[in-house]
Design a protein around this motif. Structure first.
Motif, short mmCIF file in Angstrom:
data_model
loop_
_atom_site.label_atom_id
_atom_site.label_comp_id
_atom_site.label_asym_id
_atom_site.label_seq_id
_atom_site.Cartn_x
_atom_site.Cartn_y
_atom_site.Cartn_z
N THR A 19 1.08 -1.06 0.02
CA THR A 19 0.01 0.00 -0.10
C THR A 19 0.82 1.24 -0.06
O THR A 19 1.92 1.06 0.15
CB THR A 19 -0.97 0.01 1.22
OG1 THR A 19 -0.22 -0.03 2.42
CG2 THR A 19 -1.79 -1.22 1.34
N THR A 20 0.42 2.30 -0.27
CA THR A 20 1.20 3.75 -0.17
C THR A 20 1.64 3.81 1.12
O THR A 20 2.75 4.35 1.21
CB THR A 20 0.06 4.76 -0.76
OG1 THR A 20 -0.80 4.20 -1.77
CG2 THR A 20 0.67 6.05 -0.88
N LEU A 21 0.79 3.67 2.25
CA LEU A 21 1.55 3.77 3.49
C LEU A 21 2.62 2.98 3.87
O LEU A 21 3.75 3.46 4.45
CB LEU A 21 0.43 3.44 4.48
CG LEU A 21 0.68 3.81 5.86
CD1 LEU A 21 0.87 5.33 6.07
CD2 LEU A 21 -0.56 3.38 6.73
N ASP A 22 2.80 1.53 3.38
CA ASP A 22 3.76 0.69 3.53
C ASP A 22 5.12 1.49 2.52
O ASP A 22 6.17 1.40 3.24
CB ASP A 22 3.59 -0.61 2.84
CG ASP A 22 2.74 -1.29 3.79
OD1 ASP A 22 2.57 -0.94 4.99
OD2 ASP A 22 1.88 -2.11 3.22
N PHE A 23 4.95 1.83 1.58
CA PHE A 23 6.02 2.48 1.00
C PHE A 23 6.47 3.66 1.41
O PHE A 23 7.73 3.96 1.35
CB PHE A 23 5.23 2.89 -0.78
CG PHE A 23 6.58 3.54 -1.46
CD1 PHE A 23 7.33 2.65 -2.16
CD2 PHE A 23 6.39 4.88 -1.77
CE1 PHE A 23 8.49 3.29 -2.85
CE2 PHE A 23 7.33 5.55 -2.46
CZ PHE A 23 8.12 4.82 -3.19
N ALA A 24 5.43 4.70 2.00
CA ALA A 24 6.07 5.94 2.80
C ALA A 24 6.95 5.36 4.11
O ALA A 24 7.72 6.41 4.14
CB ALA A 24 4.74 6.43 2.82
N LEU A 29 12.25 5.49 6.20
CA LEU A 29 13.12 4.82 7.13
C LEU A 29 14.48 4.83 6.46
O LEU A 29 15.62 4.84 6.75
CB LEU A 29 12.69 3.21 7.55
CG LEU A 29 11.75 3.10 8.63
CD1 LEU A 29 11.08 1.97 8.96
CD2 LEU A 29 12.29 3.79 9.97
N PHE A 30 14.58 4.34 4.94
CA PHE A 30 15.76 4.28 4.15
C PHE A 30 16.15 5.91 4.01
O PHE A 30 17.58 5.64 4.22
CB PHE A 30 15.46 3.87 2.79
CG PHE A 30 16.48 3.96 1.88
CD1 PHE A 30 17.38 2.94 1.88
CD2 PHE A 30 16.68 4.91 0.89
CE1 PHE A 30 18.54 3.07 0.87
CE2 PHE A 30 17.40 4.94 0.08
CZ PHE A 30 18.66 4.06 0.02
N LEU A 31 15.68 6.79 3.88
CA LEU A 31 16.13 8.19 3.65
C LEU A 31 16.85 8.59 5.33
O LEU A 31 17.98 9.15 5.11
CB LEU A 31 15.16 9.09 3.31
CG LEU A 31 14.87 9.00 2.03
CD1 LEU A 31 13.57 9.76 1.61
CD2 LEU A 31 15.96 9.35 1.01
N ALA A 32 16.06 8.13 6.28
CA ALA A 32 16.62 8.64 7.54
C ALA A 32 18.19 7.88 7.93
O ALA A 32 18.94 8.42 8.30
CB ALA A 32 15.51 8.18 8.67
N VAL A 33 18.11 6.49 7.36
CA VAL A 33 19.10 6.00 7.62
C VAL A 33 20.57 6.43 6.83
O VAL A 33 21.49 6.51 7.05
CB VAL A 33 19.03 4.34 7.25
CG1 VAL A 33 20.59 3.77 7.46
CG2 VAL A 33 18.15 3.77 8.39
N LEU A 34 20.14 6.67 5.75
CA LEU A 34 21.13 7.17 4.54
C LEU A 34 21.65 8.45 5.08
O LEU A 34 22.74 8.89 5.09
CB LEU A 34 20.30 7.37 3.08
CG LEU A 34 21.27 7.62 2.07
CD1 LEU A 34 22.01 6.53 1.85
CD2 LEU A 34 20.44 8.06 0.86
#
Length: 200
Positions: A19-24, A29-34
């Protein structure tokens, strides 16, 4: 004939689509870790990269060397001898009474034992100019044998005797964060002066 009703299987959580919520949430999380990695890793590597720390040590060493003996005698630290100071800033060999051992005609970096190809150095003496009362780069007036301010028009060549401005080396860069400065307060010709040693 009897109709048979087949029930469609209901979708369980295992086979439902993203769903859109899962993707968001996943992208956040990916951007925060990056971002964390880009901000944190350079800090971990900072002690192993070259920086201004060597310049800090060198500028303090040069300032101590000049004020504790090279421009005077080691017996009287922080008391600069007028003749030794004039000879240093005029790029002439030191007198026998001077504690310094620089060579005439060399760059200020070479005179202080630095590598001119890797380090730049500027040595300047500032103080209250007697002719103006303002803080200024000082100059030795050969005619009157007194300290004067360099920016008040009295430092120059007059009567064939060139005056000696107490600044030596290239001008430091405009970006203050690119230089390391060491200051020492000393006495010169009976006046309190500040020796600025800037390195970049």
């Amino acid at each position: 004939m009897a109709r048979s009703h087949q029930r469609r299987p209901t979708s369980s959580g295992a086979d439902r689509g993203q769903t859109t919520l899962d993707f968001a949430i996943g992208m956040s999380l990916f951007l925060a870790v990056l971002i964390f990695v880009f901000l944190f890793v350079p800090g971990l590597l900072a002690p192993f990269t070259s920086g201004g720390q060597g310049d800090t040590v060198s500028s303090n060493r040069v300032a101590d060397h000049l004020t504790k003996g090279a421009l005077g005698t080691p017996e009287e630290p922080f008391v600069l001898d007028s003749q030794c100071t004039i000879l240093f800033f005029d790029n002439q060999s030191p007198a026998e009474k001077c504690g310094g051992d620089w060579t005439a005609g060399t760059s200020v970096e070479a005179a202080m034992g630095l590598d001119p190809a890797r380090q730049n150095l500027n040595v300047t003496i500032r103080g209250t100019a007697p002719n103006s009362g303002d803080e200024d780069i000082l100059c030795w007036d050969e005619d009157d044998n007194v300290l004067v301010g360099i920016s008040h028009g009295t430092c120059g060549t007059s009567d064939g005797d060139p005056d000696v401005p107490f600044t030596r080396g290239d001008a430091p860069p405009d970006a203050n964060d690119a230089t390391v400065t060491a200051l020492r307060v000393a006495s010169l010709n009976g006046k309190d002066v500040t020796v600025y040693v800037e390195m970049w």
